[in-house]
Motif scaffolding. Structure first.
Motif, short mmCIF file in Angstrom:
data_model
loop_
_atom_site.label_atom_id
_atom_site.label_comp_id
_atom_site.label_asym_id
_atom_site.label_seq_id
_atom_site.Cartn_x
_atom_site.Cartn_y
_atom_site.Cartn_z
N ILE A 26 -4.81 -1.05 -4.36
CA ILE A 26 -3.39 -1.25 -4.11
C ILE A 26 -2.72 -2.00 -5.26
O ILE A 26 -1.65 -1.60 -5.74
N ILE A 27 -3.34 -3.08 -5.74
CA ILE A 27 -2.72 -3.90 -6.79
C ILE A 27 -2.51 -3.09 -8.07
O ILE A 27 -1.40 -3.07 -8.62
N PRO A 28 -3.53 -2.40 -8.59
CA PRO A 28 -3.28 -1.55 -9.77
C PRO A 28 -2.27 -0.44 -9.49
O PRO A 28 -1.46 -0.09 -10.36
N GLY A 29 -2.30 0.08 -8.25
CA GLY A 29 -1.37 1.16 -7.90
C GLY A 29 0.08 0.74 -7.98
O GLY A 29 0.95 1.55 -8.31
N LEU A 30 0.36 -0.54 -7.70
CA LEU A 30 1.73 -1.04 -7.76
C LEU A 30 2.30 -0.98 -9.18
O LEU A 30 3.50 -0.82 -9.37
N PHE A 31 1.41 -1.14 -10.16
CA PHE A 31 1.86 -1.21 -11.57
C PHE A 31 1.35 -0.02 -12.39
O PHE A 31 1.33 -0.07 -13.62
N ALA A 32 0.95 1.04 -11.70
CA ALA A 32 0.34 2.20 -12.37
C ALA A 32 1.19 2.76 -13.51
O ALA A 32 0.65 3.09 -14.58
N ALA B 32 0.83 -1.21 0.00
CA ALA B 32 0.00 0.00 0.00
C ALA B 32 0.87 1.26 0.00
O ALA B 32 0.58 2.22 -0.73
N LEU B 33 1.93 1.24 0.79
CA LEU B 33 2.85 2.40 0.80
C LEU B 33 3.53 2.56 -0.55
O LEU B 33 3.71 3.68 -1.04
N ILE B 34 3.92 1.43 -1.15
CA ILE B 34 4.56 1.48 -2.48
C ILE B 34 3.57 1.99 -3.52
O ILE B 34 3.92 2.80 -4.40
N ALA B 35 2.31 1.52 -3.42
CA ALA B 35 1.28 1.97 -4.37
C ALA B 35 1.05 3.48 -4.25
O ALA B 35 0.90 4.18 -5.26
N LEU B 36 1.03 3.98 -3.02
CA LEU B 36 0.90 5.43 -2.82
C LEU B 36 2.07 6.16 -3.48
O LEU B 36 1.88 7.21 -4.12
N SER B 37 3.27 5.59 -3.34
CA SER B 37 4.45 6.23 -3.92
C SER B 37 4.43 6.17 -5.45
O SER B 37 4.73 7.16 -6.12
#
Length: 450
Positions: free
Chosen positions: A360-366, A58-63
């Motif tokens: 979170i999952i899509p955010g990781l690979f945005a 989640a933190l990585i996805a935010l980043s």
């Protein structure tokens, strides 16, 4: 490139750990260890996935998405959805469940044993009033968070905890082999450990604490978005690595304790028995101090992140105004008692966790799909219905209607009986979204070529 010094990075990691690691993070793994017995490691792996790997994701996805908090990461679905998701997450983490739970747990494992039973409600009232009064006072200035949590309270907590570990593992209760497990953990212990990790609420907390972490990094002099993202990932990784080690230690302690004690009703009892065994009656002072330090740092992080997010999106009140409101409401809810709070927590978690994972999952690979909104929209749409059914099934009060609804859902959707009915639909939604994104990208390229 801007970056934090090693000292600043460690302080930030300490702040993140202190905000995440509350009393629930102590008691849930202790109880899991007792339930899992000889399957403690497989159950522990499941617990680590949901309680450390997902929060770090989640933190990585935010980043990766350059999000400032909950609203930003949910906004690609729709603006109204971003606001709704922000409100629901902060209500669950704030005045409805997680924040009141910090005071209720702090009281239960510190002063409750010293107060006569007939004065129990008064004792909780006075303790929670002092607890939230101090949490409010120390959170009024955002710069206090790094100093008080990162420099003072969290190091004190870690010193006490590692002292307990050192003594317990030098003089163990017994081995970790051939320990009887609860019947439910004989099979599928990893999945059960995964679901137990939901109780920490840390995947949601990661999204909520994002705003506090990012503001703290800015206060330390980092201004560029790319540098903020990089430092968030570094500090978050350090924090979660420490957390994972502590979780495994507590789970192992819980499993070993079965050599001396019967299976307890909850992790608080298990942890109390362990500490009393090694430290005697004075150990209860240790337990009280450990618990209060754990819950107080988390309470500060929760009320601060609530006030920061709400003041940014609802300017009707200032940061201090929202801070006062969430603190007061959390104080009122805490006085309903721990049992009532926990009973109504799980339905909210079963609703919000799948929705969080769909972001979170899509955010990781945005960056790979250029932040295409269709990815977020379809994954969220496919996660929503299972999340609603999982929430209904977890309600503490069940009717014939709710039982019939969940029975049909459990028969149709794979893994629904294990509380993971969202996984397959969300994966399907994500897959369809990726196909649609690639198709539109290909069509756009053909149009340009013509």
């Amino acid at each position: 490139m801007e970056k934090l010094t090693k000292k600043q990075l460690l302080l930030l990691a300490s702040l993140i750990f202190g905000m995440f690691f509350g009393a629930g993070n102590l008691i849930f793994p202790a109880h899991l260890g007792q339930l899992a017995g000889e399957h403690w490691l497989s159950a522990g792996i499941g617990f680590l996935i949901s309680a450390t790997l997902i929060p770090l994701s989640a933190l990585i996805a935010l980043s990766q998405t350059r999000s400032q908090g909950i609203f930003d990461i949910a906004k690609p679905v729709a603006g109204w959805y971003g606001i709704l998701f922000l409100i629901l997450c902060h209500l669950a983490l704030g005045p409805m469940f997680a924040t009141p739970r910090t005071a209720a747990l702090g009281y239960q494992f510190s002063f409750e044993s010293l107060v006569p039973k007939r004065y129990d409600q008064l004792g909780l009232f006075l303790f929670s009033a002092a607890f939230f009064g101090l949490a409010y006072y120390f959170s009024t200035r955002e710069t206090n968070l790094l100093k008080i949590i990162g420099k003072l309270l969290n190091p004190a907590f870690l010193i006490i905890l590692f002292a307990i570990f050192a003594i317990a593992f030098i003089h163990p209760f017994g081995t970790l082999q051939h320990i009887p497990a609860d019947q439910a953990y004989g099979h599928g212990s990893t999945i059960k450990g995964f679901l137990e990790g939901y109780n920490t609420m840390d995947a949601l907390a990661a999204l909520a604490f994002g705003v506090t972490i990012i503001r703290t990094i800015r206060l330390l002099g980092i201004k560029k978005e790319k540098a903020i993202a990089s430092q968030t990932i570094k500090a978050g990784s350090l924090s979660m690595l420490l957390t994972a080690g502590i979780y495994l230690g507590i789970i192992a302690l819980g499993a070993m304790s079965l050599a001396k004690f019967p299976l307890s009703d909850n992790g608080g009892i298990a942890l109390t028995q362990i500490i009393r065994y090694y430290f005697g009656q004075p150990g209860m002072i240790v337990m009280g101090g450990l618990t209060i330090l754990a819950v107080f740092t988390t309470a500060m992080g929760l009320i601060a992140s609530f006030a920061q997010d709400f003041s940014a999106h609802f300017s009707i009140l200032s940061y201090k105004g929202w801070l006062r409101l969430t603190t007061l409401l959390s104080f009122l809810t805490a006085n309903f008692g721990l049992d009532a709070i926990i009973a109504w927590t799980m339905p909210f978690l079963m609703l919000l966790y799948p929705l969080a994972m769909a972001l979170i999952i899509p955010g990781l690979f945005a960056p790979l799909f250029k932040h295409d909104r269709v990815i977020y929209r379809l994954s969220t749409a496919f996660a929503a219905l299972p999340a609603i059914f999982d929430a209904i099934g977890a309600l503490p009060i069940q009717t014939t209607l709710t039982k019939n609804l969940t029975a049909g859902y459990h028969q149709i959707i794979p893994f629904a009986t294990q509380g993971l009915g969202w996984m397959i639909p969300t994966t399907i939604g994500l897959g369809l979204a990726i196909v649609l994104h690639l198709f539109r990208k290909h069509s756009a390229l053909e149009t340009v070529a013509e």
